[in-house]
Enzyme design. Structure first.
Site, PDB file in Angstrom:
ATOM      1  N   GLU A   8       0.808 -11.852   3.629  1.00 41.41           N
ATOM      2  CA  GLU A   8      -0.526 -12.396   3.405  1.00 41.41           C
ATOM      3  C   GLU A   8      -1.111 -12.978   4.687  1.00 41.41           C
ATOM      4  O   GLU A   8      -2.326 -12.892   4.920  1.00 41.41           O
ATOM      5  CB  GLU A   8      -0.481 -13.465   2.312  1.00 41.41           C
ATOM      6  CG  GLU A   8      -0.171 -12.941   0.926  1.00 41.41           C
ATOM      7  CD  GLU A   8       1.314 -12.651   0.703  1.00 41.41           C
ATOM      8  OE1 GLU A   8       1.652 -12.048  -0.319  1.00 41.41           O
ATOM      9  OE2 GLU A   8       2.144 -13.025   1.568  1.00 41.41           O
ATOM     10  N   ARG A  24      13.196  -6.622   6.296  1.00 44.60           N
ATOM     11  CA  ARG A  24      12.035  -7.436   5.922  1.00 44.60           C
ATOM     12  C   ARG A  24      12.297  -8.923   6.118  1.00 44.60           C
ATOM     13  O   ARG A  24      11.416  -9.664   6.552  1.00 44.60           O
ATOM     14  CB  ARG A  24      11.677  -7.153   4.456  1.00 44.60           C
ATOM     15  CG  ARG A  24      10.529  -7.999   3.898  1.00 44.60           C
ATOM     16  CD  ARG A  24       9.212  -7.591   4.487  1.00 44.60           C
ATOM     17  NE  ARG A  24       8.092  -8.293   3.850  1.00 44.60           N
ATOM     18  CZ  ARG A  24       6.820  -8.133   4.195  1.00 44.60           C
ATOM     19  NH1 ARG A  24       6.518  -7.276   5.149  1.00 44.60           N
ATOM     20  NH2 ARG A  24       5.865  -8.784   3.577  1.00 44.60           N
ATOM     21  N   MET A  73      10.676 -11.484  15.578  1.00 47.80           N
ATOM     22  CA  MET A  73       9.559 -11.769  14.669  1.00 47.80           C
ATOM     23  C   MET A  73       8.236 -11.461  15.360  1.00 47.80           C
ATOM     24  O   MET A  73       8.069 -11.711  16.548  1.00 47.80           O
ATOM     25  CB  MET A  73       9.590 -13.241  14.243  1.00 47.80           C
ATOM     26  CG  MET A  73      10.815 -13.638  13.421  1.00 47.80           C
ATOM     27  SD  MET A  73      10.918 -12.746  11.844  1.00 47.80           S
ATOM     28  CE  MET A  73       9.477 -13.421  11.013  1.00 47.80           C
ATOM     29  N   GLU A 108       6.681  -8.566  15.944  1.00 45.95           N
ATOM     30  CA  GLU A 108       6.540  -7.384  16.790  1.00 45.95           C
ATOM     31  C   GLU A 108       6.361  -6.087  16.012  1.00 45.95           C
ATOM     32  O   GLU A 108       6.238  -5.023  16.618  1.00 45.95           O
ATOM     33  CB  GLU A 108       7.767  -7.243  17.700  1.00 45.95           C
ATOM     34  CG  GLU A 108       7.872  -8.295  18.780  1.00 45.95           C
ATOM     35  CD  GLU A 108       8.888  -7.909  19.840  1.00 45.95           C
ATOM     36  OE1 GLU A 108       8.470  -7.672  20.988  1.00 45.95           O
ATOM     37  OE2 GLU A 108      10.090  -7.815  19.501  1.00 45.95           O
ATOM     38  N   ASN A 123       2.954  -2.673   3.543  1.00 43.77           N
ATOM     39  CA  ASN A 123       1.671  -2.239   4.093  1.00 43.77           C
ATOM     40  C   ASN A 123       1.806  -0.977   4.946  1.00 43.77           C
ATOM     41  O   ASN A 123       2.263  -1.035   6.081  1.00 43.77           O
ATOM     42  CB  ASN A 123       1.072  -3.381   4.917  1.00 43.77           C
ATOM     43  CG  ASN A 123      -0.300  -3.064   5.447  1.00 43.77           C
ATOM     44  OD1 ASN A 123      -0.898  -2.050   5.098  1.00 43.77           O
ATOM     45  ND2 ASN A 123      -0.814  -3.932   6.299  1.00 43.77           N
ATOM     46  N   GLU A 163      -0.822  -0.160   8.472  1.00 50.31           N
ATOM     47  CA  GLU A 163      -0.530  -0.434   9.880  1.00 50.31           C
ATOM     48  C   GLU A 163      -0.073   0.811  10.633  1.00 50.31           C
ATOM     49  O   GLU A 163      -0.631   1.130  11.688  1.00 50.31           O
ATOM     50  CB  GLU A 163       0.477  -1.582   9.985  1.00 50.31           C
ATOM     51  CG  GLU A 163      -0.130  -2.909   9.517  1.00 50.31           C
ATOM     52  CD  GLU A 163       0.875  -4.033   9.434  1.00 50.31           C
ATOM     53  OE1 GLU A 163       2.094  -3.753   9.553  1.00 50.31           O
ATOM     54  OE2 GLU A 163       0.472  -5.195   9.253  1.00 50.31           O
TER      55      GLU A 163
END
Length: 375
Positions: free
Chosen positions: A9, A220, A259, A261, A285, A288
């Site tokens: 988010e 993730r 984190m 990147e 998502n 991207e």
């Protein structure tokens, strides 16, 4: 006050936050989240240009104390994080509440439907819902949202901005990873528990045909970095770690244990698999990699991005694999047919570019609902 529950988010909110800062430079912006990784992303993305804290627990007293302290003129909630006491407290104080980039899967709608005494009044107190798609909007109204407060805006994740700096970083990373031998690069992004084993099995099959392939594997959740690294070694692969800035020259797999990147990683790869889709998480998502013009691969579980995946699949920019064998076959075919790989990436990019514009619609909703500043 903008609330982004966690990393996904927060990333979706980046173009919105930048647009709000540009449009309303005289107003302060507070961003809240619920997770440490979300907090790290907020700090990394916006620094001290915004105020930041965790959101209060959804109890009347905690929310009331928070509102007295912060005194927000508006609450914007990203995507799906609706809490009945927070909404009710804002409604009581005549603070507009907008659900931005709203999505509501059939599964989530069934969950809300089990507690109509909570969900219907809560949805009835929202000032506006800017829904990603008509199907999302229909589910919101069926559960109690007034139709006059529903707007179908599209997905603001299509409005992401690939800056010159990000493009330069991606190109540098690509050169570093591919080296003098021009190694092909497969990115497996945002993988979940139970998915990494499938990816590693597919990787073994792919290497029978594409022996110099570099797999960039990005779990993730940070707490799983070491566990996934152990899985790679147990499967017999040599491992480099991004956090240690290890050389990948002799490595089979690069563990993306850093984190912030992932967007750059998408730009540096040849083919992108988007995780959370080989297990019943519902996908992540895929806009991207599409925005980079990369072929998008996925598993079959896509209910979190139903509309986006439908657009990409119908365009030919995305392919679904249901198991390791199908994934391996797809990857090998793409690397064997460079023209097909390029065509698929171009088709993904065309979808990303054709669906921009949700941000402007959302900003108009904010403008209409935002109380005028006191003189």
């Amino acid at each position: 006050w903008l609330h982004a529950v966690s990393v996904g988010e927060t990333l979706a909110a980046v173009p919105l936050v930048k647009a709000l800062q540009e449009k309303y430079p005289e107003r302060r912006l507070l961003i809240t989240c619920m997770t440490p990784t979300g907090s790290e992303r907020i700090t990394a993305a916006f620094g001290d240009s915004v105020d930041h804290s965790y959101a209060p627990y959804d109890t009347p007293d905690a929310v009331a104390r928070f509102l007295r302290r912060v005194q927000p003129k508006m609450l914007i909630i990203m995507e799906t994080e609706l809490w009945p006491n927070t909404v009710a407290c804002c409604y009581k104080r005549q603070i507009p509440v907008i659900l931005a980039n709203g999505r509501l899967s059939e599964k989530s709608a069934r969950g809300y439907g089990r507690v109509p005494g909570l969900s219907a009044p809560m949805l009835g107190q929202l000032t506006a819902v800017a829904a990603q798609h008509g199907d999302d909007g229909a589910r919101f109204t069926e559960l109690g949202l007034s139709a006059k407060n529903l707007y179908i805006t599209g997905n603001i994740k299509f409005d992401l901005d690939l800056s010159a700096e990000v493009k330069q970083s991606a190109e540098a990373l690509r050169q570093q990873w591919s080296g003098t031998t021009q190694r092909p690069i497969l990115l497996a992004a945002s993988t979940h528990r139970g998915e990494d084993e499938i990816i590693l099995q597919a990787f073994g099959l792919i290497k029978q045909s594409v022996d110099n392939l570099l797999l960039v594997l990005v779990p993730r959740h940070p707490e799983r970095f070491n566990q996934v690294g152990d899985l790679c070694r147990e499967a017999g692969y040599s491992l480099a770690r991004r956090s240690s800035n290890d050389s990948v020259e002799q490595a089979d797999i690069l563990l993306g244990d850093s984190m912030g990147e992932l967007m750059t990683f998408y730009g540096a790869c040849d083919v992108a698999f988007v995780g959370g889709s080989l297990v019943t998480n519902g996908g992540h998502n895929m806009i991207e990699p599409a925005a980079w013009g990369k072929p998008v691969l996925s598993g079959p579980y896509l209910f979190n991005f139903a509309e986006v995946s439908s657009l990409l699949l119908s365009s030919g920019g995305m392919l679904i694999s249901r198991d390791a064998q199908e994934l391996a076959t797809t990857v090998v075919e793409l690397f064997d047919h460079e023209a097909r790989l390029q065509e698929m990436g171009d088709q993904a990019l065309s979808v990303a570019e054709a669906n921009r514009g949700a941000l402007d619609k959302l900003l108009h909703i904010v403008e209409q609902a935002l109380p005028a500043p006191k003189r």
